[in-house]
Design a protein around this motif. Sequence first.
Motif, PDB file in Angstrom:
ATOM      1  N   ARG A   1       0.833  -1.215   0.000  1.00  0.00           N
ATOM      2  CA  ARG A   1       0.000   0.000   0.000  1.00  0.00           C
ATOM      3  C   ARG A   1       0.864   1.260   0.000  1.00  0.00           C
ATOM      4  O   ARG A   1       0.636   2.186  -0.775  1.00  0.00           O
ATOM      5  N   ARG A   2       1.845   1.262   0.881  1.00  0.00           N
ATOM      6  CA  ARG A   2       2.699   2.451   0.991  1.00  0.00           C
ATOM      7  C   ARG A   2       3.528   2.660  -0.271  1.00  0.00           C
ATOM      8  O   ARG A   2       3.720   3.798  -0.705  1.00  0.00           O
TER       9      ARG A   2
ATOM     10  N   CYS B   1       2.308   7.054  -6.683  1.00  0.00           N
ATOM     11  CA  CYS B   1       1.288   7.877  -7.348  1.00  0.00           C
ATOM     12  C   CYS B   1       1.075   9.227  -6.658  1.00  0.00           C
ATOM     13  O   CYS B   1       0.173   9.985  -7.035  1.00  0.00           O
ATOM     14  N   MET B   2       1.912   9.546  -5.684  1.00  0.00           N
ATOM     15  CA  MET B   2       1.776  10.793  -4.932  1.00  0.00           C
ATOM     16  C   MET B   2       1.833  12.026  -5.840  1.00  0.00           C
ATOM     17  O   MET B   2       0.988  12.922  -5.746  1.00  0.00           O
ATOM     18  N   ASP B   3       2.817  12.081  -6.735  1.00  0.00           N
ATOM     19  CA  ASP B   3       2.963  13.242  -7.621  1.00  0.00           C
ATOM     20  C   ASP B   3       1.728  13.426  -8.499  1.00  0.00           C
ATOM     21  O   ASP B   3       1.254  14.546  -8.706  1.00  0.00           O
ATOM     22  N   GLU B   4       1.200  12.300  -9.021  1.00  0.00           N
ATOM     23  CA  GLU B   4       0.009  12.353  -9.875  1.00  0.00           C
ATOM     24  C   GLU B   4      -1.200  12.854  -9.083  1.00  0.00           C
ATOM     25  O   GLU B   4      -2.006  13.643  -9.597  1.00  0.00           O
ATOM     26  N   ALA B   5      -1.319  12.414  -7.847  1.00  0.00           N
ATOM     27  CA  ALA B   5      -2.437  12.827  -6.995  1.00  0.00           C
ATOM     28  C   ALA B   5      -2.375  14.329  -6.696  1.00  0.00           C
ATOM     29  O   ALA B   5      -3.390  15.031  -6.713  1.00  0.00           O
TER      30      ALA B   5
ATOM     31  N   PHE C   1      -0.948   1.944 -11.153  1.00  0.00           N
ATOM     32  CA  PHE C   1       0.358   1.770 -10.505  1.00  0.00           C
ATOM     33  C   PHE C   1       0.499   0.379  -9.891  1.00  0.00           C
ATOM     34  O   PHE C   1       1.291   0.161  -8.983  1.00  0.00           O
ATOM     35  N   ASP C   2      -0.304  -0.583 -10.396  1.00  0.00           N
ATOM     36  CA  ASP C   2      -0.330  -1.894  -9.748  1.00  0.00           C
ATOM     37  C   ASP C   2       0.919  -2.746  -9.983  1.00  0.00           C
ATOM     38  O   ASP C   2       1.060  -3.826  -9.424  1.00  0.00           O
ATOM     39  N   ASP C   3       1.844  -2.253 -10.846  1.00  0.00           N
ATOM     40  CA  ASP C   3       3.074  -3.016 -11.062  1.00  0.00           C
ATOM     41  C   ASP C   3       4.205  -2.591 -10.121  1.00  0.00           C
ATOM     42  O   ASP C   3       5.331  -3.078 -10.229  1.00  0.00           O
ATOM     43  N   VAL C   4       3.897  -1.691  -9.198  1.00  0.00           N
ATOM     44  CA  VAL C   4       4.903  -1.220  -8.237  1.00  0.00           C
ATOM     45  C   VAL C   4       5.262  -2.338  -7.258  1.00  0.00           C
ATOM     46  O   VAL C   4       4.392  -3.080  -6.807  1.00  0.00           O
ATOM     47  N   LYS C   5       6.541  -2.454  -6.947  1.00  0.00           N
ATOM     48  CA  LYS C   5       6.983  -3.472  -5.997  1.00  0.00           C
ATOM     49  C   LYS C   5       6.775  -3.002  -4.566  1.00  0.00           C
ATOM     50  O   LYS C   5       6.916  -1.813  -4.267  1.00  0.00           O
ATOM     51  N   SER C   6       6.456  -3.928  -3.684  1.00  0.00           N
ATOM     52  CA  SER C   6       6.276  -3.607  -2.260  1.00  0.00           C
ATOM     53  C   SER C   6       7.570  -3.066  -1.674  1.00  0.00           C
ATOM     54  O   SER C   6       8.661  -3.407  -2.132  1.00  0.00           O
TER      55      SER C   6
END
Length: 238
Positions: free
Chosen positions: A131-132, A138-142, A177-182
């Motif tokens: 989650r983090r 996606c923080m910049d996009e938000a 952004f679901d391909d981001v690694k934990s």
Amino acid sequence: YQTAWLKAHFPAPFMAAVLSSELQNTDKIVTLIDECRHIGVEFTSPNVNDGFYLFSVNQNNQVVYGLGAIKGLGEGPVESILTARKEGPFTDIFDFCARTDARKLNKRALEAMIRGGAMDQIGPEGDISYRRAVMLACMDEAVKLAEQHIRNQVSGMGDLFGDSIVDSAPEISYLAFDDVKSLSVKDRLNGEKDTLGLYLTGHPIDEYESELKKMFPHRIANLRCGKESLTISVMIVA
């Protein structure tokens, strides 16, 4: 006697009050969180949908970490969060950025909240490390989306397909952004240490606990005076 009585009969509200009185004293908070663990008082990470500036107690009788204890988050930004929350709980980071005051909540404050766990409840499905990681990605996009939303409001321009720019841009979501690694456990815990001053959801030494128990079964907390020599293991942090 009075405080002992309160601690015995109302442990969660008592600990929330004591923690609030030491809001800016990280060393003291570390000790008091340990005391919560010791007396069986449950506590949660900071939470933008449930927490306040000071430490509080939720409906489950858990101590909710005070948003004001996150480093870099003062009363102004927290007030902006609480004002926006009156309209209803935040649903995701895009909704959060669109509804809070960007002049009070900059990217640095937003990053601190994500790393400190305050946004966990509005993150995507998955464990907290995932989650983090997604919210940091996606923080910049938000933030950009929120700035566009404010410009539209100022100019009086309505969105064609919804009441807000978030509604009119459904393709911009966590799914993009679901391909981001934990985050690794180490990165997650270091993020908590940097923003809260302590490790909240674990400890870096946890991954070695099973091996350490076999080699050095004694903990500092359990040491007692005596003639016997004991060997303990420690993690040097400074």
